[in-house]
Scaffold this motif. Structure first.
Motif, mmCIF file in Angstrom:
data_model
loop_
_atom_site.group_PDB
_atom_site.id
_atom_site.type_symbol
_atom_site.label_atom_id
_atom_site.label_comp_id
_atom_site.label_asym_id
_atom_site.label_seq_id
_atom_site.Cartn_x
_atom_site.Cartn_y
_atom_site.Cartn_z
ATOM 1 N N UNK A 110 0.833 -1.200 0.000
ATOM 2 C CA UNK A 110 0.000 0.000 0.000
ATOM 3 C C UNK A 110 0.871 1.254 0.000
ATOM 4 N N UNK A 111 0.317 2.302 -0.574
ATOM 5 C CA UNK A 111 0.930 3.631 -0.562
ATOM 6 C C UNK A 111 0.173 4.443 0.477
ATOM 7 N N UNK A 112 0.911 5.076 1.390
ATOM 8 C CA UNK A 112 0.281 5.899 2.422
ATOM 9 C C UNK A 112 0.566 7.358 2.114
ATOM 10 N N UNK A 113 -0.498 8.143 2.087
ATOM 11 C CA UNK A 113 -0.382 9.575 1.844
ATOM 12 C C UNK A 113 -1.121 10.320 2.942
ATOM 13 N N UNK A 114 -0.556 11.418 3.379
ATOM 14 C CA UNK A 114 -1.231 12.285 4.326
ATOM 15 C C UNK A 114 -2.080 13.293 3.584
ATOM 16 N N UNK A 115 -3.235 13.579 4.124
ATOM 17 C CA UNK A 115 -4.124 14.581 3.536
ATOM 18 C C UNK A 115 -4.282 15.742 4.504
ATOM 19 N N UNK A 116 -3.966 16.944 4.020
ATOM 20 C CA UNK A 116 -4.131 18.147 4.836
ATOM 21 C C UNK A 116 -5.480 18.790 4.599
ATOM 22 N N UNK A 117 -6.019 18.607 3.395
ATOM 23 C CA UNK A 117 -7.265 19.290 3.035
ATOM 24 C C UNK A 117 -7.930 18.553 1.877
ATOM 25 N N UNK A 118 -9.111 19.021 1.517
ATOM 26 C CA UNK A 118 -9.810 18.459 0.370
ATOM 27 C C UNK A 118 -9.032 18.651 -0.916
ATOM 28 N N UNK A 119 -8.282 19.735 -1.003
ATOM 29 C CA UNK A 119 -7.444 19.979 -2.178
ATOM 30 C C UNK A 119 -6.405 18.889 -2.363
ATOM 31 N N UNK A 120 -5.820 18.430 -1.244
ATOM 32 C CA UNK A 120 -4.862 17.321 -1.320
ATOM 33 C C UNK A 120 -5.536 16.076 -1.879
ATOM 34 N N UNK A 121 -6.765 15.819 -1.419
ATOM 35 C CA UNK A 121 -7.491 14.642 -1.900
ATOM 36 C C UNK A 121 -7.737 14.739 -3.399
ATOM 37 N N UNK A 122 -8.165 15.888 -3.871
ATOM 38 C CA UNK A 122 -8.413 16.070 -5.300
ATOM 39 C C UNK A 122 -7.140 15.793 -6.103
ATOM 40 N N UNK A 123 -6.021 16.298 -5.621
ATOM 41 C CA UNK A 123 -4.742 16.109 -6.300
ATOM 42 C C UNK A 123 -4.304 14.649 -6.270
ATOM 43 N N UNK A 124 -4.460 14.007 -5.132
ATOM 44 C CA UNK A 124 -3.955 12.645 -4.941
ATOM 45 C C UNK A 124 -4.838 11.563 -5.551
ATOM 46 N N UNK A 125 -6.124 11.830 -5.725
ATOM 47 C CA UNK A 125 -7.053 10.800 -6.189
ATOM 48 C C UNK A 125 -6.668 10.235 -7.555
ATOM 49 N N UNK A 126 -6.399 11.089 -8.520
ATOM 50 C CA UNK A 126 -6.037 10.602 -9.856
ATOM 51 C C UNK A 126 -4.758 9.774 -9.814
ATOM 52 N N UNK A 127 -3.783 10.212 -9.010
ATOM 53 C CA UNK A 127 -2.536 9.436 -8.890
ATOM 54 C C UNK A 127 -2.813 8.076 -8.266
ATOM 55 N N UNK A 128 -3.652 8.049 -7.241
ATOM 56 C CA UNK A 128 -3.982 6.777 -6.585
ATOM 57 C C UNK A 128 -4.662 5.829 -7.571
ATOM 58 N N UNK A 129 -5.558 6.353 -8.366
ATOM 59 C CA UNK A 129 -6.247 5.518 -9.350
ATOM 60 C C UNK A 129 -5.287 5.003 -10.416
ATOM 61 N N UNK A 130 -4.371 5.843 -10.863
ATOM 62 C CA UNK A 130 -3.379 5.408 -11.850
ATOM 63 C C UNK A 130 -2.453 4.361 -11.240
ATOM 64 N N UNK A 131 -2.006 4.570 -10.024
ATOM 65 C CA UNK A 131 -1.129 3.601 -9.365
ATOM 66 C C UNK A 131 -1.821 2.251 -9.220
ATOM 67 N N UNK A 132 -3.087 2.259 -8.847
ATOM 68 C CA UNK A 132 -3.846 1.009 -8.720
ATOM 69 C C UNK A 132 -3.995 0.341 -10.078
ATOM 70 N N UNK A 133 -4.208 1.133 -11.102
ATOM 71 C CA UNK A 133 -4.335 0.588 -12.461
ATOM 72 C C UNK A 133 -3.029 -0.068 -12.912
ATOM 73 N N UNK A 134 -1.912 0.583 -12.631
ATOM 74 C CA UNK A 134 -0.617 0.079 -13.096
ATOM 75 C C UNK A 134 -0.160 -1.181 -12.363
ATOM 76 N N UNK A 135 -0.405 -1.238 -11.053
ATOM 77 C CA UNK A 135 0.165 -2.349 -10.270
ATOM 78 C C UNK A 135 -0.802 -3.014 -9.311
ATOM 79 N N UNK A 136 -1.958 -2.438 -9.121
ATOM 80 C CA UNK A 136 -2.877 -2.987 -8.129
ATOM 81 C C UNK A 136 -2.578 -2.542 -6.715
#
Length: 160
Positions: free
Chosen positions: A83-109
């Motif tokens: 698993x990849x662990x990311x800290x979220x400071x705000x909703x803006x962080x979530x918006x930024x990180x969501x696409x990366x998380x989805x791409x990472x899951x797509x690439x490797x699960x």
């Protein structure tokens, strides 16, 4: 299970350490992965950032610090990361990180787990700490003491 907490950590802040420490309560091993991108300008060199992180996490036996280049997903595959662990400071962080998380899951699960930053540290970022310190503001309460000293010394070198 093994997790990775990735970042540039330029420099490591108490916000970073909060997330890493809390990740150790969820995962058996936490790898702090320091991104090394020579094309990006950083205040501290990769080895300096690795050294500061190793010192800052020395009291956390389940934490190991590694550098990486290229895709985080390749690092995850090579190191058996669950698993990849990311800290979220705000909703803006979530918006930024969501696409990366989805791409990472797509690439490797590999799934991403988000930990909300402790409220007392939710405004802390390396960029903001560097900017405030460069303008003479007091950021000592946001960094480990030895990191604060190194930050002030580096800023003085650059200014001098």
């Amino acid at each position: 299970m093994r997790a990775v907490c990735p970042g540039s950590f330029d420099p490591v802040t108490l916000g970073h350490l909060d997330v890493v420490t809390r990740a150790t309560k969820v995962f058996e091993e936490v790898v702090v992965a320091v991104g090394v991108n020579r094309s990006k300008s950083r205040l501290f060199e990769p080895e300096e950032r690795l050294d500061m992180l190793r010192e800052a996490t020395a009291d956390l036996p389940s934490v190991r610090v590694e550098g990486f280049t290229g895709l985080l997903t390749d690092f995850c595959t090579a190191h058996g990361v669950d698993a990849i662990v990311k800290g979220l400071r705000s909703g803006g962080d979530y918006e930024y990180e969501l696409a990366m998380a989805q791409m990472n899951a797509h690439l490797t699960g590999v799934e991403t787990v988000w930990l909300p930053t402790s409220p007392s540290l939710s405004y802390v970022s390396s960029s903001l700490v560097k900017e405030v310190a460069a303008l003479g503001g007091d950021v000592a309460a946001l960094l480990p003491g030895f990191v604060h000293e190194r930050l002030l010394a580096r800023l003085a070198e650059r200014a001098g």
